[in-house]
Enzyme design. Structure first.
Site, PDB file in Angstrom:
ATOM      1  N   GLY B  11       0.863  -1.188   0.000  1.00  0.00           N
ATOM      2  CA  GLY B  11       0.000   0.000   0.000  1.00  0.00           C
ATOM      3  C   GLY B  11       0.889   1.224   0.000  1.00  0.00           C
ATOM      4  N   ALA B  34      16.862   2.803  16.844  1.00  0.00           N
ATOM      5  CA  ALA B  34      16.382   1.416  16.729  1.00  0.00           C
ATOM      6  C   ALA B  34      17.511   0.421  16.972  1.00  0.00           C
ATOM      7  CB  ALA B  34      15.783   1.188  15.346  1.00  0.00           C
ATOM      8  N   GLY B 136      -3.900   8.380  14.744  1.00  0.00           N
ATOM      9  CA  GLY B 136      -2.777   8.760  13.893  1.00  0.00           C
ATOM     10  C   GLY B 136      -1.435   8.806  14.592  1.00  0.00           C
ATOM     11  N   GLU B 192     -13.482  12.846   2.879  1.00  0.00           N
ATOM     12  CA  GLU B 192     -13.575  11.958   1.719  1.00  0.00           C
ATOM     13  C   GLU B 192     -14.791  12.311   0.867  1.00  0.00           C
ATOM     14  OE1 GLU B 192     -11.460   9.223   1.273  1.00  0.00           O
ATOM     15  OE2 GLU B 192     -10.357   9.798   3.077  1.00  0.00           O
ATOM     16  N   ASP B 203     -15.701   5.269  11.741  1.00  0.00           N
ATOM     17  CA  ASP B 203     -14.258   5.306  11.940  1.00  0.00           C
ATOM     18  C   ASP B 203     -13.931   5.479  13.431  1.00  0.00           C
ATOM     19  OD1 ASP B 203     -11.424   5.830  10.814  1.00  0.00           O
ATOM     20  OD2 ASP B 203     -11.804   7.604  12.051  1.00  0.00           O
ATOM     21  N   LYS B 207     -11.946   2.790  16.207  1.00  0.00           N
ATOM     22  CA  LYS B 207     -10.864   3.145  17.124  1.00  0.00           C
ATOM     23  C   LYS B 207     -11.279   2.935  18.569  1.00  0.00           C
ATOM     24  CE  LYS B 207      -9.304   6.584  13.765  1.00  0.00           C
ATOM     25  NZ  LYS B 207      -9.478   8.000  13.377  1.00  0.00           N
TER      26      LYS B 207
HETATM   27  N1  LIG Z   1      -4.722   8.582   5.632  1.00  0.00           N
HETATM   28  C1  LIG Z   1      -4.612   8.693   6.925  1.00  0.00           C
HETATM   29  O1  LIG Z   1      -4.427   9.799   7.443  1.00  0.00           O
HETATM   30  C2  LIG Z   1      -4.704   7.490   7.819  1.00  0.00           C
HETATM   31  C3  LIG Z   1      -4.553   7.656   9.211  1.00  0.00           C
HETATM   32  C4  LIG Z   1      -4.582   6.533  10.030  1.00  0.00           C
HETATM   33  C5  LIG Z   1      -4.792   5.272   9.481  1.00  0.00           C
HETATM   34  N2  LIG Z   1      -4.955   5.158   8.130  1.00  0.00           N
HETATM   35  C6  LIG Z   1      -5.157   3.814   7.583  1.00  0.00           C
HETATM   36  O2  LIG Z   1      -4.051   3.502   6.775  1.00  0.00           O
HETATM   37  C7  LIG Z   1      -4.460   2.652   5.722  1.00  0.00           C
HETATM   38  C8  LIG Z   1      -4.070   3.287   4.403  1.00  0.00           C
HETATM   39  O3  LIG Z   1      -4.675   4.535   4.304  1.00  0.00           O
HETATM   40  P1  LIG Z   1      -4.305   5.565   3.138  1.00  0.00           P
HETATM   41  O4  LIG Z   1      -4.971   6.842   3.527  1.00  0.00           O
HETATM   42  O5  LIG Z   1      -2.865   5.557   2.909  1.00  0.00           O
HETATM   43  O6  LIG Z   1      -5.083   4.923   1.912  1.00  0.00           O
HETATM   44  P2  LIG Z   1      -4.888   5.238   0.371  1.00  0.00           P
HETATM   45  O7  LIG Z   1      -4.243   6.561   0.168  1.00  0.00           O
HETATM   46  O8  LIG Z   1      -6.198   4.976  -0.273  1.00  0.00           O
HETATM   47  O9  LIG Z   1      -3.846   4.121  -0.092  1.00  0.00           O
HETATM   48  C9  LIG Z   1      -4.200   2.784  -0.151  1.00  0.00           C
HETATM   49  C10 LIG Z   1      -3.094   2.052  -0.886  1.00  0.00           C
HETATM   50  O10 LIG Z   1      -3.398   0.671  -0.903  1.00  0.00           O
HETATM   51  C11 LIG Z   1      -3.220   0.196  -2.233  1.00  0.00           C
HETATM   52  N3  LIG Z   1      -4.145  -0.903  -2.470  1.00  0.00           N
HETATM   53  C12 LIG Z   1      -5.477  -0.912  -2.366  1.00  0.00           C
HETATM   54  N4  LIG Z   1      -5.970  -2.118  -2.669  1.00  0.00           N
HETATM   55  C13 LIG Z   1      -4.915  -2.874  -3.007  1.00  0.00           C
HETATM   56  C14 LIG Z   1      -4.759  -4.211  -3.444  1.00  0.00           C
HETATM   57  N5  LIG Z   1      -5.817  -5.019  -3.597  1.00  0.00           N
HETATM   58  N6  LIG Z   1      -3.528  -4.653  -3.690  1.00  0.00           N
HETATM   59  C15 LIG Z   1      -2.455  -3.856  -3.548  1.00  0.00           C
HETATM   60  N7  LIG Z   1      -2.547  -2.587  -3.122  1.00  0.00           N
HETATM   61  C16 LIG Z   1      -3.754  -2.108  -2.881  1.00  0.00           C
HETATM   62  C17 LIG Z   1      -3.512   1.368  -3.134  1.00  0.00           C
HETATM   63  O11 LIG Z   1      -2.848   1.150  -4.363  1.00  0.00           O
HETATM   64  P3  LIG Z   1      -2.900   2.196  -5.579  1.00  0.00           P
HETATM   65  O12 LIG Z   1      -2.271   3.473  -5.007  1.00  0.00           O
HETATM   66  O13 LIG Z   1      -2.041   1.582  -6.591  1.00  0.00           O
HETATM   67  O14 LIG Z   1      -4.315   2.373  -5.915  1.00  0.00           O
HETATM   68  C18 LIG Z   1      -2.912   2.511  -2.329  1.00  0.00           C
HETATM   69  O15 LIG Z   1      -1.550   2.661  -2.604  1.00  0.00           O
HETATM   70  C19 LIG Z   1      -5.950   2.458   5.895  1.00  0.00           C
HETATM   71  O16 LIG Z   1      -6.184   1.308   6.656  1.00  0.00           O
HETATM   72  C20 LIG Z   1      -6.363   3.667   6.715  1.00  0.00           C
HETATM   73  O17 LIG Z   1      -7.509   3.450   7.506  1.00  0.00           O
HETATM   74  C21 LIG Z   1      -4.905   6.234   7.288  1.00  0.00           C
END
Ligand SMILES: NC(=O)c1ccc[n+]([C@@H]2O[C@H](COP(=O)([O-])OP(=O)(O)OC[C@H]3O[C@@H](n4cnc5c(N)ncnc54)[C@H](OP(=O)(O)O)[C@@H]3O)[C@@H](O)[C@H]2O)c1
Ligand SMILES: NC(=O)c1ccc[n+]([C@@H]2O[C@H](COP(=O)([O-])OP(=O)(O)OC[C@H]3O[C@@H](n4cnc5c(N)ncnc54)[C@H](OP(=O)(O)O)[C@@H]3O)[C@@H](O)[C@H]2O)c1
Lengths: 434, 434
Positions: B11, B34, B136, B192, B203, B207
């Protein structure tokens, strides 16, 4: 280490008695979280006969604390005596060379001898832990050492002394002056009979030096802290600050200026004007709070009770649970030999706003004299209020400067030094910048 | 594990790209803290060609993420895809059975499958860590799991969703209504395109379930969370709350009621009126904050950025540093088999104050009808304001009740249900008690 974590408690005062109560009351829970029970295998203090509000009969009393350093049935020695040197330090060294993990709440000792002790612990492969030494029950050592570990931290600062914050918030609420509030705090047990360690900022400085070392990966430098306390704060200053949108707090501030090769450590314990939109402005009473600013995390805030038997015991036992879990590592986040030795920052170059308060004679020309000195030194004034009158007939002139080098403010003050217009030393309070 | 901690990143979106930037920018510092360097040994996402704002050429791209579960040269797999089930969950299981430590930011997956994964990790002797999944960049998982570990925690609650807090604070500042502010937040990328996970409290509930399990040593119970979001909050409610000395915040609240044998778990995500003296009232914008109340520590507050690439990456890498240091232990603070399975609390028995707002027809007798229903149900009114007028001619009646059982408020509402005097469903907002 076996099926039980066996500890020795040295010092049975406020914190020591708290640890006993905690280990007894939460025993079952602690065992589940730590993976094994914590057993108090030995205790000691000065006076065996003293009533400490806890039943000591289940525990083995030992007259000579040095015994714990070598006894087979002890895993960890917990030092809750206090004092930078003396018996606490002797005990720490004996324990670490005797194969005992060491836990302490003693900020004075950690500030002065923490690196020596950490190095001994590393060499012996033992834990040396001191969560309770900074900000009581708030897990801020862990927060910096582990939680923020991925970050380059640029600043760490906070409200590190509950007594001072209690006094300042009480002055704020009641309009009373410092001396009155202090006397009341002493009567109610919130301030020591000899309060100078607290109100002159020594205690906060101990804690700040520890936070800075951890945050920046630098060697401890307690002596490098520029320090002043809260004795000179008048209720008029607090009222003035409030009118301008600030609260006054005693802040320990550490900053790593400049980049790698040329980094300089800035450390200051001083009253600050804190803008109302900043979370530290809302920290009341004896609460403590620490802010750490990381290059990825952004601003982290840790807040809670900075002292007291319960909170401090909570931090001591958190260290014990870490040890039981085997989650131990370098006390200052990295091995002592990796810590940087950095030069001290020169404060004159620092840029900021400040609050200045003069007690002056109530006659024409005095304000012109002050403002001329400021103009000559290049200090520009954002706002100025001349107000109130002390019993002795002097007038208070309070002002906030525009941003500028601290050296210019210092130059103003030396130009005015000895002027018969000033009835007292001027007060300088820095303004907390974003 | 060797001289390097070798990680695979799965990801490469907001968080994944953030982790790459962090590991590159702070590489030297991380290695010192580390005890060894962190090396990105492999990466993957859906679309190899996508520009992610970071140079991926130094890293080995792998098309099939499942490879990482068994590759010899990987120590830890970091999952940053998202989604409770699907590829993230499959990967987690494969990794833990393939001998890889597993780090994730995926709150949905942890909330739904955290215990299963933690148990697999325990059985395999591997780390399973998820600091980034809650709040976060704030190290609150560590704060509860370790910092507060010595305490029996009675309540854990906080502001767990930055989007909601951003919207509520913006409504507060601008007087705009929910829909307007949401549209603006979406335009500026703070919300979003499909905001329902955020604004309906899903969400925050993910948490909260994690925090509750950690704090109380109970099994995860996401489905047991009583949940409502912020869609129904009007700017008039915010103004009303302010006039009464409160701010409105979406709070996730968990409480363990009753004693050991008979404990019951209360979990709610709901808008609350927060009194101005409470630190959560001063949490603005997309900031998150978590409060934990321990029987020895007292009230602990952890505050910081709840989302964003930098803060979230900071938490992910903190987990990696823990793993490099060997500071790993049960993911939920104690082994999964030790977690208590407790019944859900019945909310009707809960005692509290609440804010009620009715949109009613503008004609005589309506207020009498409402207050009669309240009297009949035994709800007593502390203050009442009838004010404003909607475009459709209805009037807002807002009130704060005295302390009383929630069931009485519910009885009032069902007595009034269907009344032609009400132009919309009444809004109930709980008042955060001390
Ligand atoms: N954003 C935040 O501030 C935040 C904060 C805390 C926790 N989180 C958590 O962190 C996680 C990621 O969040 P994000 O905001 O970074 O999401 P995001 O920007 O939507 O990125 C998701 C990534 O996962 C990849 N992906 C999705 N389906 C896939 C698959 N089947 N195979 C391989 N790769 C796949 C996507 O690939 P492509 O780019 O190629 O489409 C993308 O790179 C989530 O669980 C979210 O709840 C996010
Ligand atoms: N109190 C707090 O809220 C707090 C918060 C954070 C950190 N700390 C730190 O925790 C440590 C203990 O503080 P405290 O408030 O518990 O102090 P305290 O109430 O004064 O207790 C000190 C204890 O040490 C014992 N002691 C002193 N000298 C000794 C000696 N030579 N040999 C054996 N025992 C000796 C005393 O014995 P007797 O009782 O027999 O006289 C007493 O039991 C200090 O380092 C302090 O800075 C305290």
């Amino acid at each position: 280490m076996g099926e039980t974590l066996n500890i020795a408690l040295v010092g049975l005062g406020t914190v020591g008695a708290g640890v006993i109560r905690l280990v007894e009351e939460n025993a079952e829970l602690i065992a589940r979280r730590a993976g094994k029970p914590i057993r108090i295998a030995g205790i000691t203090a000065r006076d065996r006969a003293k009533d400490r509000g806890v039943d000591l009969s289940p525990y083995e009393w030992v007259d000579d604390m040095g015994e714990f350093a070598t006894r087979e049935d002890i895993d960890v020695v917990v030092e809750l005596i206090g004092g930078a040197d003396g018996p606490a330090l002797t005990l720490a060294k004996e324990c670490l060379s005797g194969g005992k993990a060491f836990v302490t709440a003693n900020k004075a000792m950690v500030a002065h001898h923490g690196l020596d002790l950490a190095q001994r612990a590393e060499q012996a492969g033992l834990a040396f832990k001191y969560e309770a030494a900074v900000a009581g029950g708030i897990p801020v050592i862990k927060g910096l050492r582990e939680g923020a570990a991925a970050n380059r931290l640029s600043r760490v600062y906070g409200i590190l002394n509950g007594t001072c914050n209690f006094i300042l918030s009480a002055m704020e609420k009641t309009g009373q002056d410092f001396a009155e509030v202090l006397a009341e705090a002493q009567a109610r047990g919130f301030a020591e009979a000899d309060p100078s360690f607290d109100i002159d900022g020594v205690d906060a400085a101990h804690k700040l030096s520890i936070l800075a070392a951890l945050a920046f990966g630098t060697e401890l430098d307690f002596d490098g802290i520029e320090r002043s306390g809260i004795r000179k704060i008048l209720s008029a200053d607090i009222a003035q600050a409030a009118a301008l949108g600030y609260r006054i707090r005693l802040i320990g501030m550490a900053e790593l200026d400049g980049s790698n090769g040329d980094a300089r450590l800035f450390q200051r314990v001083h009253p600050y004007l804190v803008p109302m939109h900043h979370p530290l402005a809302h920290v009341e009473g004896s609460t403590n709070a620490v802010v750490a600013e990381g290059n990825f995390s952004g601003r982290l805030l840790f807040q809670g009770a900075g002292a007291g038997d319960g909170p401090t015991a909570s931090a001591v036992v958190a260290d014990l649970i870490d040890i039981a879990r085997g989650e131990i590592g370098p006390a200052f986040s990295m091995p002592v030999r990796e810590l940087d030795k950095v030069a001290r920052a020169e404060t004159g170059h620092r840029i900021g706003k400040c609050y200045l308060r003069f007690e002056v004679a109530d006659r024409p020309g005095v304000l012109a004299e002050i403002t001329a000195a400021m103009r000559d030194a290049g200090v520009s004034i954002e706002s100025l209020i001349q107000k109130g009158r002390s019993p002795d007939g002097s007038v208070l002139v309070a002002m906030v400067t525009h941003e500028g080098p601290e050296s210019a403010v210092a130059a103003t003050l030396s130009a005015l030094k000895g002027s018969p217009s000033l009835h007292a030393d001027p007060l300088v309070v820095h303004i907390l910048g974003d």
